[in-house]
Design an enzyme around this catalytic site. Structure first.
Site, mmCIF file in Angstrom:
data_model
loop_
_atom_site.group_PDB
_atom_site.id
_atom_site.type_symbol
_atom_site.label_atom_id
_atom_site.label_comp_id
_atom_site.label_asym_id
_atom_site.label_seq_id
_atom_site.Cartn_x
_atom_site.Cartn_y
_atom_site.Cartn_z
ATOM 1 N N THR A 60 8.896 -2.096 11.267
ATOM 2 C CA THR A 60 8.924 -0.755 10.680
ATOM 3 C C THR A 60 7.531 -0.234 10.350
ATOM 4 O O THR A 60 6.624 -1.026 10.040
ATOM 5 C CB THR A 60 9.773 -0.778 9.389
ATOM 6 O OG1 THR A 60 9.586 0.457 8.691
ATOM 7 C CG2 THR A 60 9.358 -1.904 8.455
ATOM 8 N N TYR B 216 10.638 -3.738 1.150
ATOM 9 C CA TYR B 216 11.188 -3.634 2.505
ATOM 10 C C TYR B 216 10.081 -3.870 3.538
ATOM 11 O O TYR B 216 10.181 -4.750 4.408
ATOM 12 C CB TYR B 216 11.835 -2.253 2.684
ATOM 13 C CG TYR B 216 12.179 -1.920 4.104
ATOM 14 C CD1 TYR B 216 12.997 -2.748 4.857
ATOM 15 C CD2 TYR B 216 11.677 -0.760 4.707
ATOM 16 C CE1 TYR B 216 13.309 -2.446 6.173
ATOM 17 C CE2 TYR B 216 11.983 -0.442 6.007
ATOM 18 C CZ TYR B 216 12.790 -1.292 6.740
ATOM 19 O OH TYR B 216 13.079 -0.976 8.044
#
Ligand code: UDP
Length: 327
Positions: free
Chosen positions: A117, A141
Site C-alpha cells: 500500500t 496499517y
C-alpha cells in the site's frame, strides 16, 4: 488448469483478481475466513473457509490444491481502525503473512504476489511516490504492510521466494459487469460513502479535515480502478511464471483528486447533490498520496484503462445501486 491460492478472495480487490484469473484460464482457490469478505463474491473457484492464523488449514489447502502461486490480499486494511487498535494490525497482518509464507515454502510454492500500500510511505507532501521513495509509515496499517514487504525480501534471500509487491494507491470502482463490487461492513471508504449519502442509504458525508496544506484544504488521493488493479496482478503473476523474477510496483494513475473533487465528480455523474458536513481530521491520514507508476508500465506493460474518476464512480454506482451483496 493451474491453481492460484488467493487469500482474501472474498474481499473487494481479491474477488476482482479471482475474476481476472478465471478469465485468463487459472482456477482461483479462495482462502478466506469471511470475517470481512462475502460468500457471494466467491464465484470463480472453490472457497477454503479458514483464517491465516490456522496453519493446519493453510497446509491442507496447499496439499490439496498445489497452487503455482499465491496472491495475498487478506488483511485488516483500515487506516483509522489501525490507529485505534494497532495490536490487531500487527498480529493479524504480520503473523498471518508469516504463517502463509512458511506454509507456501513448506509446500514448495515460491511465487508470491502481495498487496502492499501507499500507506507505507507516510506523509511526504509534495512528492510523487514511486518505488524508490523511502517508506516512513505513519499508521499501524502502513507499518504492518511494510513489515511484510521486509519479510518477503528476507525469505527471498533465504529460501528463493520470488515476490511481486504491489503498492496500491486508492482502489475504487467495481466490476464493469456488476458481478462483484466494493462493499464493506461497516463502510469507511470515500466513494461508496458518497454514493450512499446521495442515495439516502445513510446520512450526510463527513469531510475529514479542511485545513490540510492542499489547494482546497482536503486530502488528495490517487484513485485506480479495481479492474485495472486486477489486470496488474495478472501481469505480475505472468512475470513470475515466465521466470522473470519479482519486483516492487506502484499502482496509481499519477493524478490526485481531493475529497472535494471526488464529491464534485460524483455529483456530476449522478446529477444529485451530496449531503455534506465538516468534521475533524482522521488520525493517520497523509495530506497527499500520489503515485508514479512508470515501472509498472515499463516492466509489466500495465496501463490503467478505466481509472478516470467518472468511470470509477459510474461503475461503483451501477454496482451499489444495483445488485450489491446484501440487499
Ligand atoms: N474521507 C472523508 N470522509 C469519509 C471517508 C473518507 O473525508 O467519510 C477521506 C479520507 O480522510 C481520505 C480520503 O477520503 O482523505 C480517502 O479515504 P478512504 O478511507 O476512502 O481511503 P484511504 O485513503 O484511507 O485508503
Amino acid at each position: 488448469m493451474d491453481r492460484v491460492l488467493v487469500t482474501g478472495g472474498a474481499g473487494y480487490i481479491g474477488a476482482h483478481a479471482c475474476k481476472a484469473l478465471a478469465r485468463a484460464g487459472f482456477l482461483p482457490v479462495t482462502f478466506d475466513d469471511l470475517s470481512t469478505g462475502w460468500r457471494e463474491a466467491v464465484r470463480f473457484g472453490p472457497l477454503v473457509e479458514a483464517g491465516l492464523m490456522d496453519r493446519a488449514a493453510l497446509d491442507a489447502a496447499f496439499a490439496e490444491h498445489r497452487p503455482v502461486a499465491v496472491m495475498h490480499f487478506a488483511a485488516l486494511s483500515l487506516v483509522g481502525q489501525s490507529m485505534r487498535a494497532p495490536g490487531q494490525y500487527w498480529r493479524v497482518n504480520v503473523t498471518g503473512a508469516l504463517n502463509l509464507i512458511e506454509a507456501a515454502l513448506a509446500a514448495g510454492c515460491r511465487r508470491f504476489v502481495f498487496s502492499s500500500t501507499c500507506a507505507t510511505y507516510g506523509d511526504q507532501d509534495g512528492v510523487i511516490l514511486d518505488e524508490d521513495t523511502p517508506q516512513y509509515p505513519i499508521n499501524a496499517y502502513g507499518g504492518s504492510k511494510r513489515a511484510i514487504e521486509d519479510m518477503l525480501r528476507d525469505f527471498g534471500a533465504s529460501d528463493g521466494l520470488e515476490s511481486v509487491i504491489f503498492r496500491y494507491f486508492n482502489v475504487a470502482g467495481a466490476d464493469p459487469e456488476a458481478e462483484i463490487g466494493e462493499q464493506h461492513r461497516p463502510e469507511t471508504h470515500l466513494i461508496p460513502l458518497v454514493l450512499d449519502a446521495i442515495a439516502g442509504r445513510r446520512g450526510a458525508l463527513t469531510v475529514f479535515g479542511r485545513d490540510y496544506d492542499t489547494p482546497d484544504g482536503t486530502c488528495i488521493r490517487d484513485y485506480v480502478h479495481v479492474s485495472d488493479l486486477a489486470r496488474a496482478h495478472l501481469a505480475g503473476l505472468t512475470r513470475l511464471l515466465a521466470g522473470q523474477g519479482g519486483g516492487v510496483y506502484c499502482l496509481g494513475t499519477g493524478r490526485g483528486f481531493s475529497v472535494r473533487e471526488v464529491i464534485a465528480a460524483a455529483e456530476k455523474v449522478t446529477g444529485a447533490p451530496v449531503p455534506l458536513e465538516e468534521g475533524p481530521r482522521r488520525p493517520g491520514d497523509a495530506a497527499r498520496l500520489v503515485s508514479g507508476s512508470a515501472r509498472a508500465r515499463a516492466e509489466l506493460g500495465w496501463t490503467p484503462e478505466r481509472s478516470d474518476m467518472e468511470t470509477m464512480i459510474a461503475d461503483a454506482a451501477a454496482w451499489l445501486n444495483g445488485p450489491g451483496y446484501a440487499h
